[in-house]
Design a protein around this motif. Structure first.
Motif, mmCIF file in Angstrom:
data_model
loop_
_atom_site.group_PDB
_atom_site.id
_atom_site.type_symbol
_atom_site.label_atom_id
_atom_site.label_comp_id
_atom_site.label_asym_id
_atom_site.label_seq_id
_atom_site.Cartn_x
_atom_site.Cartn_y
_atom_site.Cartn_z
ATOM 1 N N TRP A 26 0.710 -0.821 0.002
ATOM 2 C CA TRP A 26 0.206 -0.315 -0.252
ATOM 3 C C TRP A 26 1.060 1.057 -0.317
ATOM 4 C CZ3 TRP A 26 -1.298 4.197 3.153
ATOM 5 C CH2 TRP A 26 -2.425 5.055 2.792
ATOM 6 N N LYS A 30 -0.768 4.297 -4.918
ATOM 7 C CA LYS A 30 -2.365 3.864 -5.788
ATOM 8 C C LYS A 30 -1.587 2.886 -6.778
ATOM 9 C CE LYS A 30 -4.803 7.945 -4.361
ATOM 10 N NZ LYS A 30 -6.050 8.836 -5.076
ATOM 11 N N GLN A 96 -9.395 -0.664 -5.765
ATOM 12 C CA GLN A 96 -8.411 0.387 -3.948
ATOM 13 C C GLN A 96 -9.114 0.718 -3.237
ATOM 14 O OE1 GLN A 96 -5.733 1.814 -5.512
ATOM 15 N NE2 GLN A 96 -5.428 2.173 -2.655
ATOM 16 N N ASN A 100 -7.095 -0.651 -0.182
ATOM 17 C CA ASN A 100 -7.322 -0.074 1.479
ATOM 18 C C ASN A 100 -7.952 -0.878 2.697
ATOM 19 O OD1 ASN A 100 -6.732 2.244 -0.224
ATOM 20 N ND2 ASN A 100 -8.835 2.767 0.327
ATOM 21 N N GLU A 103 -5.321 -3.264 4.232
ATOM 22 C CA GLU A 103 -4.411 -2.050 4.932
ATOM 23 C C GLU A 103 -4.589 -1.948 6.000
ATOM 24 O OE1 GLU A 103 -1.087 -0.523 5.840
ATOM 25 O OE2 GLU A 103 -0.870 -1.701 4.270
ATOM 26 N N ILE A 104 -5.599 -1.609 6.169
ATOM 27 C CA ILE A 104 -6.456 -1.415 7.160
ATOM 28 C C ILE A 104 -6.101 -2.550 8.468
ATOM 29 C CG2 ILE A 104 -9.101 -0.837 8.313
ATOM 30 C CD1 ILE A 104 -9.788 0.969 5.677
ATOM 31 N N LEU A 157 -14.844 4.166 -0.821
ATOM 32 C CA LEU A 157 -13.210 4.768 -1.105
ATOM 33 C C LEU A 157 -12.851 6.109 -0.088
ATOM 34 C CD1 LEU A 157 -10.838 4.863 -2.912
ATOM 35 C CD2 LEU A 157 -11.916 6.399 -4.275
ATOM 36 N N THR A 160 -12.714 4.195 3.951
ATOM 37 C CA THR A 160 -11.629 3.632 3.658
ATOM 38 C C THR A 160 -10.462 4.819 3.403
ATOM 39 O OG1 THR A 160 -11.091 3.168 2.017
ATOM 40 C CG2 THR A 160 -12.553 1.906 3.204
ATOM 41 N N SER A 161 -10.112 5.638 2.752
ATOM 42 C CA SER A 161 -9.275 6.482 2.211
ATOM 43 C C SER A 161 -8.748 7.281 3.514
ATOM 44 C CB SER A 161 -9.127 7.834 1.261
ATOM 45 O OG SER A 161 -8.995 6.661 -0.088
ATOM 46 N N LEU A 164 -7.501 5.325 6.579
ATOM 47 C CA LEU A 164 -5.793 5.315 6.594
ATOM 48 C C LEU A 164 -5.306 6.337 7.052
ATOM 49 C CD1 LEU A 164 -6.428 3.244 4.007
ATOM 50 C CD2 LEU A 164 -4.917 1.878 6.019
#
Length: 364
Positions: A26, A30, A96, A100, A103-104, A157, A160-161, A164
């Motif tokens: 990650w 992107k 994406q 995400n 990664e979370i 999106l 989650t963005s 993060l």
């Protein structure tokens, strides 16, 4: 022969690099269409192959080495694909979101690892975290009808963005530190003798070993060193006699207290004072050799250069978490003792040592 050896090294290095090329983390940025390298299947038009894992490893952050279990996650570019008819901005955002989410849950897994009582609890914790990730990916896919609902993808999106952005990629573990430290050190002392000792002994190099503890900023230690010297005159204390020309073993055992007057992350100056015994005996391994001793006072200063700090945050042995560091120590101290009116004096000792110290950590 050297050419073959160099060729083998180059091939090994090349294979290692190639074996990592299929991974995208990650932190690498992107997703792009270059990250989808597999051929689409008949049953699935799009597929993002992700891996959530853990491993024992170490990380160096701000000159501190952290040992423990670390979570990790990446996508496998060689197994990921999107049908060429679906290669638009929306389907890139759809994948994406999944990236995400991976990664979370990697970051959440790392936080949960910090709470473990020992390393043997990692596997069931990982299974649970993996199931939670799979469930959330499924919820996203079902809610958005696998990318058909464009507004759902946009909402996920954004959410989650933001999540993060609000959490660090790697959070340094925060534990309660014990007020006690423990450690040991060893090295050599070079000694110069004064008063009547100067007439009896030559300058010596002593082997030295010490154990050191502290409570908050008060240090307590036990030190012992041993050396021997050829005698310039007869060594006498009551019935204890070693004639001139023979060798005498000189031992010093003492306890001391110290307090650092200056300390940074890398350097420490610590005066100390203590009390103990000086032993004199015949050199050699004879069982019936003579020995005498006298009370000894000491005072001096330690100069410590801290070398390497480590933190072991995942217990493996006796469920212990600990923080430690190694250091180089320069020490100068004076010892003073009085055996009798004709055998009294002092020694000035300059030493170089290597030591380690640690403290226990516990969950808050």
């Amino acid at each position: 022969m050297k050419k073959y050896f160099v060729l083998i090294l180059l091939c090994t290095f090349s294979n290692t690099i190639n074996s990592q090329e299929y991974r995208k983390y990650w932190k690498d940025g992107k997703l792009t269409w270059d990250d989808f390298q597999a051929q689409p299947t008949q049953n699935n038009p799009t597929y993002l192959a992700y891996v959530l894992m853990y491993q024992t490893d170490k990380k160096v952050i701000d000159d501190v080495t952290y040992y423990g279990v670390f979570s990790d996650a990446y996508i496998d570019k060689s197994l990921s694909f999107v049908h060429h008819n679906l290669k638009d901005e929306h389907h890139l955002e759809y994948n994406q979101v999944i990236f995400n989410l991976v990664e979370i849950h990697k970051r959440k897994l790392q936080k949960r690892i910090y709470t473990l009582n020992n390393i043997y609890e990692v596997n069931p914790l990982f299974s649970d975290s993996k199931s939670q990730l799979e469930r959330e990916v499924y919820n996203f896919q079902e809610e958005g009808n696998y990318g058909i609902q464009l507004d759902v993808t946009t909402q996920w999106l954004l959410r989650t963005s933001e999540e993060l952005a609000a959490s660090p990629a790697f959070e340094i573990p925060d534990f309660r530190k014990s007020n006690w430290t423990y450690g040991l050190y060893g090295g050599v002392d070079f000694g110069f003798y004064g008063d009547t000792y100067n007439e009896v002994f030559n300058s010596t190099i002593a082997m030295s070993l010490g154990f050191e503890f502290s409570y908050k900023k008060v240090f307590m230690g036990l030190n012992m060193n041993f050396t021997n010297s050829k005698l310039n005159t007869d060594l006498m204390d009551d019935s204890f006699i070693i004639p001139q020309g023979e060798r005498s073993t000189i031992g010093l055992l003492n306890g001391y207290f110290g307090y650092p007057v200056y300390e940074t992350k890398k350097f420490r100056i610590m005066p100390f004072a203590g009390y103990g015994l000086t032993f004199l005996s015949e050199a050699g391994n004879e069982d019936n050799k003579q020995e005498t001793s006298a009370a000894t006072s000491i005072f001096g200063v330690n100069f410590d250069l801290k070398n390497k700090k480590t933190v072991n945050f995942t217990p493996s042995l006796f469920d212990i978490r600990e923080e430690g560091n190694s250091y180089f120590r320069a020490r100068i101290f004076m010892s003073n003792s009085n055996f009798n009116p004709t055998l009294k004096g002092y020694s000035i000792n300059i030493g170089l040592f290597y030591g380690i110290e640690g403290r226990f950590l516990s969950k808050k």
